[in-house]
Design an enzyme around this catalytic site. Sequence first.
Site, PDB file in Angstrom:
ATOM      1  N   HIS A 165       0.738  -1.193   0.020  1.00  0.00           N
ATOM      2  CA  HIS A 165      -0.032  -0.180   0.094  1.00  0.00           C
ATOM      3  C   HIS A 165       0.896   1.264  -0.078  1.00  0.00           C
ATOM      4  O   HIS A 165       0.323   2.435  -0.087  1.00  0.00           O
ATOM      5  CB  HIS A 165      -0.785  -0.013   1.395  1.00  0.00           C
ATOM      6  CG  HIS A 165      -2.089  -1.099   1.246  1.00  0.00           C
ATOM      7  ND1 HIS A 165      -2.937  -1.275   0.177  1.00  0.00           N
ATOM      8  CD2 HIS A 165      -2.221  -2.016   2.034  1.00  0.00           C
ATOM      9  CE1 HIS A 165      -3.637  -2.359   0.338  1.00  0.00           C
ATOM     10  NE2 HIS A 165      -3.377  -2.703   1.686  1.00  0.00           N
ATOM     11  N   ASP A 201      -2.172 -10.618  -2.389  1.00  0.00           N
ATOM     12  CA  ASP A 201      -2.938 -10.049  -0.925  1.00  0.00           C
ATOM     13  C   ASP A 201      -4.439  -9.796  -1.467  1.00  0.00           C
ATOM     14  O   ASP A 201      -4.719  -9.245  -2.445  1.00  0.00           O
ATOM     15  CB  ASP A 201      -2.337  -8.801  -0.776  1.00  0.00           C
ATOM     16  CG  ASP A 201      -2.711  -8.349   0.878  1.00  0.00           C
ATOM     17  OD1 ASP A 201      -1.893  -8.522   1.680  1.00  0.00           O
ATOM     18  OD2 ASP A 201      -3.736  -7.761   0.568  1.00  0.00           O
ATOM     19  N   HIS A 203      -6.114  -7.167  -0.559  1.00  0.00           N
ATOM     20  CA  HIS A 203      -6.276  -5.970  -1.159  1.00  0.00           C
ATOM     21  C   HIS A 203      -5.492  -5.200  -2.191  1.00  0.00           C
ATOM     22  O   HIS A 203      -4.464  -5.789  -2.281  1.00  0.00           O
ATOM     23  CB  HIS A 203      -5.855  -4.909   0.228  1.00  0.00           C
ATOM     24  CG  HIS A 203      -6.407  -5.113   1.446  1.00  0.00           C
ATOM     25  ND1 HIS A 203      -5.793  -6.299   2.492  1.00  0.00           N
ATOM     26  CD2 HIS A 203      -7.723  -4.969   2.262  1.00  0.00           C
ATOM     27  CE1 HIS A 203      -6.833  -6.151   3.517  1.00  0.00           C
ATOM     28  NE2 HIS A 203      -7.849  -5.408   3.290  1.00  0.00           N
ATOM     29  N   ASP A 290      -4.459 -12.867   3.377  1.00  0.00           N
ATOM     30  CA  ASP A 290      -5.824 -12.145   3.784  1.00  0.00           C
ATOM     31  C   ASP A 290      -6.819 -12.699   2.965  1.00  0.00           C
ATOM     32  O   ASP A 290      -8.153 -12.334   3.084  1.00  0.00           O
ATOM     33  CB  ASP A 290      -5.661 -10.664   4.196  1.00  0.00           C
ATOM     34  CG  ASP A 290      -4.946 -10.146   3.167  1.00  0.00           C
ATOM     35  OD1 ASP A 290      -4.570 -10.739   2.045  1.00  0.00           O
ATOM     36  OD2 ASP A 290      -4.665  -8.792   3.345  1.00  0.00           O
ATOM     37  N   TYR A 329      -4.201 -12.188   8.500  1.00  0.00           N
ATOM     38  CA  TYR A 329      -4.504 -11.633   9.654  1.00  0.00           C
ATOM     39  C   TYR A 329      -5.345 -12.845  10.647  1.00  0.00           C
ATOM     40  O   TYR A 329      -5.432 -12.538  11.877  1.00  0.00           O
ATOM     41  CB  TYR A 329      -5.513 -10.265   9.680  1.00  0.00           C
ATOM     42  CG  TYR A 329      -4.642  -9.181   8.855  1.00  0.00           C
ATOM     43  CD1 TYR A 329      -3.413  -8.914   9.307  1.00  0.00           C
ATOM     44  CD2 TYR A 329      -5.161  -9.077   7.520  1.00  0.00           C
ATOM     45  CE1 TYR A 329      -2.655  -7.978   8.674  1.00  0.00           C
ATOM     46  CE2 TYR A 329      -4.391  -8.355   6.959  1.00  0.00           C
ATOM     47  CZ  TYR A 329      -3.173  -7.555   7.310  1.00  0.00           C
ATOM     48  OH  TYR A 329      -2.353  -6.901   6.305  1.00  0.00           O
TER      49      TYR A 329
HETATM   50  C1  SP5 Z   1      -1.086  -5.261   3.903  1.00  0.00           C
HETATM   51  C2  SP5 Z   1      -2.526  -5.298   4.360  1.00  0.00           C
HETATM   52  O1  SP5 Z   1      -3.162  -6.204   4.156  1.00  0.00           O
HETATM   53  N1  SP5 Z   1      -3.068  -4.012   4.661  1.00  0.00           N
HETATM   54  C3  SP5 Z   1      -4.399  -3.888   4.727  1.00  0.00           C
HETATM   55  C4  SP5 Z   1      -4.790  -2.897   5.510  1.00  0.00           C
HETATM   56  C5  SP5 Z   1      -6.290  -2.856   5.672  1.00  0.00           C
HETATM   57  N2  SP5 Z   1      -6.814  -1.836   6.709  1.00  0.00           N
HETATM   58  C6  SP5 Z   1      -8.045  -1.366   7.147  1.00  0.00           C
HETATM   59  C7  SP5 Z   1      -9.030  -2.047   6.414  1.00  0.00           C
HETATM   60  C8  SP5 Z   1     -10.401  -1.736   6.968  1.00  0.00           C
HETATM   61  C9  SP5 Z   1     -11.242  -2.812   6.441  1.00  0.00           C
HETATM   62  N3  SP5 Z   1     -12.596  -2.932   7.486  1.00  0.00           N
HETATM   63  C10 SP5 Z   1     -13.338  -4.023   7.060  1.00  0.00           C
HETATM   64  C11 SP5 Z   1     -14.261  -4.212   8.063  1.00  0.00           C
HETATM   65  C12 SP5 Z   1     -15.088  -5.694   7.833  1.00  0.00           C
HETATM   66  N4  SP5 Z   1     -15.629  -5.881   9.044  1.00  0.00           N
HETATM   67 ZN    ZN Z   2      -4.064  -7.225   2.484  1.00  0.00          ZN
END
Ligand code: SP5
Ligand code: ZN
Length: 350
Positions: A165, A201, A203, A290, A329
């Site tokens: 990111h 990943d 994301h 993840d 995670y």
């Molecule tokens: C490296 C990596 O995997 N970074 C991920 C960062 C995500 N950070 C915040 C995500 C917020 C998403 N909230 C979702 C709620 C679902 N219940």
């Molecule tokens: Zn991620």
Amino acid sequence: MRVVYSAEHLRHEPAHEYEDGKAIANYEVPERAETIRRALEADGGFTFEVHTEHGTESIAAVHDPAMLDYLASAWSEWVAAGEKAPEILPDTFPLPAYHEGMDRPRGPGHPRAQVATWVFDASSPIVEGTYGAARSAVDVALTAADLVLGGERFAYGLCRPPGHHAARAMMGGYCYFNNAAIVADDLARRTGGRVAILDVDYHHGNGTQQIFYALGDVLYVSLHGDPARAYPYFSGFAEESGTGAGSGATLNLPLPERCGGEEYLMHLDRALEAIDTFGGTTLVVSLGIDTYRLDPICDLALATQDYAEIGRRVAALERPTVVLQEGGYYVPDLGENVRSWLRGLEGTGN
Ligand code: SP5
Ligand code: ZN
């Protein structure tokens, strides 16, 4: 397989992130890397290497040197300003509209203003050990790249904090320096050839995409939760495909909610086909776990055995490959899932 690890990551221990207006425990915890280390050690088929110091040159080739300077001194300046909080998080955001129509905006003064000019979300605290850990993650990644340039078919860098990111001049998403982008850039320069990045990943790797968006010698291919519903929301749509010399050198494959192994593998095959067509001397994998069915912040449904199959298919590209850790995670199964992926890659897996 050779594995590169540094204990320096332990000093990056962010306590909080924000969700729905509340401070919650940060998901990106030191135990993530420790459980992966233990799973690979217990396996017996992995040889651990200590990272070697690579300096800042490769970082400054990818990131704004001012961002590197900021992170190096952020903690001491926070303390010098009399701040007592054990972590630095932005709370006031300098959107472009803030200074709209003003001709002489002042640069950021207070450390709270500084952090908000570099960090784009409220999940990525800077703590006392963050700079050292982020530097060590880059060293881990570059040491893994050295192993592959030295003739290893595969090497795994157990990077923490993750990197994908982090853009040229922006941190966030638990990421500070973009380990994979730094390695890809380094490999492209050292081999004089093309390099492909496969980002699995959950994301979208907005930072990696941004860094290479206009460049034609590095292909960025990502499978991720559709940004129509998933963090980081602002990028990773299918129509983003690169610009200028980089036209066609970005490929985004957004995935539907609850996507399981069978459907995932169909999308993966498209990604691998694009990499095969692009060619190149080396492959960099941004390995996020993840996508797992039990991951607490994501919504795909991969199972442990799917990771071995993904690794096997990546290996079929027959390319020297540097695998770098990104997210993942659900800590109880994280070590086993990474082990499974890497065993699949090596063709020794179950
Ligand atoms: C490296 C990596 O995997 N970074 C991920 C960062 C995500 N950070 C915040 C995500 C917020 C998403 N909230 C979702 C709620 C679902 N219940
Ligand atoms: Zn991620």
